[in-house]
Write an enzyme that holds these catalytic residues in place. Sequence first.
Site, PDB file in Angstrom:
ATOM      1  CG  HIS A 161      37.804  -5.062 -35.171  1.00 45.40           C
ATOM      2  ND1 HIS A 161      39.144  -5.045 -34.165  1.00 45.40           N
ATOM      3  CD2 HIS A 161      38.027  -6.501 -34.556  1.00 45.40           C
ATOM      4  CE1 HIS A 161      40.055  -5.410 -33.601  1.00 45.40           C
ATOM      5  NE2 HIS A 161      38.793  -6.604 -33.836  1.00 45.40           N
ATOM      6  CG  ASP A 162      39.717  -1.529 -36.243  1.00 47.11           C
ATOM      7  OD1 ASP A 162      39.338   0.262 -36.266  1.00 47.11           O
ATOM      8  OD2 ASP A 162      39.759  -2.300 -35.323  1.00 47.11           O
ATOM      9  N   GLY A 164      41.023  -8.861 -37.354  1.00 43.78           N
ATOM     10  CA  GLY A 164      41.736  -7.088 -36.513  1.00 43.78           C
ATOM     11  C   GLY A 164      42.318  -6.506 -38.090  1.00 43.78           C
TER      12      GLY A 164
END
Length: 262
Positions: free
Chosen positions: A121-122, A139
Amino acid sequence: MTNIHPTAIVDPKAELDPSVKVGPYSIIGPDVKLGPDVVLHSHVVLAGRTTIGARTQIYPFASIGQPPQDLKYHGEPSTLEVGTDNLIREYVTMNAGTEGGGMVTRIGSNNTFLASAHVGHDCIIGDHVILSNTTLLAGHCRVADYVIFGGGSAVHQFVRIGKHAFIGGASAVESDIIPFGLVVGNRAHLMGLNLVGLKRRGFSREQINAMRDAFGQIFGQEGALRDRVAAVAERFADNADVMDIVNFIQADADRPLCLPRH
């Protein structure tokens, strides 16, 4: 659309360009958008608020756009953006963003993700990046253009990796890697410059020699790193390649800098 296999499940709300090809047993969620000439070969799952750019190919059992693997995530409307001309092979996973990371995971164009690679994520990934088999990005990682990951490498969350860097196979990366750097090991350490990659990308002998000179001054001499970097910045102020390294080191960061073993 005649390019959708009858066994595929496509939500009526999904937005597919007429040229998209959807192979057998693929599943496409309601908030997915697919650009021209995207190909899902078979058994592909696209979920969440996911956009896939033109001419990207996705192979069987890839799972793209699922919720982030972050216990702080509580269903926020985050997204995954994938650019054009990407190759996504079998069992690749890419997760959407989180509130703590800007709400978006963003993938550039002309990238290659080999089997079982993971993008957390991100993460923000540039262009012409290669993630070899089972490369794992936690992430919030930032990966610049033309970075190559050897198979089985793993990257700690919030790590930055500068352009044209090379990460050796089975490396465990927990620190930021300078542009043009070559790292290897568990835990990874800086071996030098990615000379093979620089030559393949057409950097001249003069450019490479200047970077080697600057590298030696930054990492091979006594004194505080901050002072050595400042001296290199003054000496090579007109050299864009060296200043890329200097600016990377001087930028704000969440992780320490990957250094030579000595």
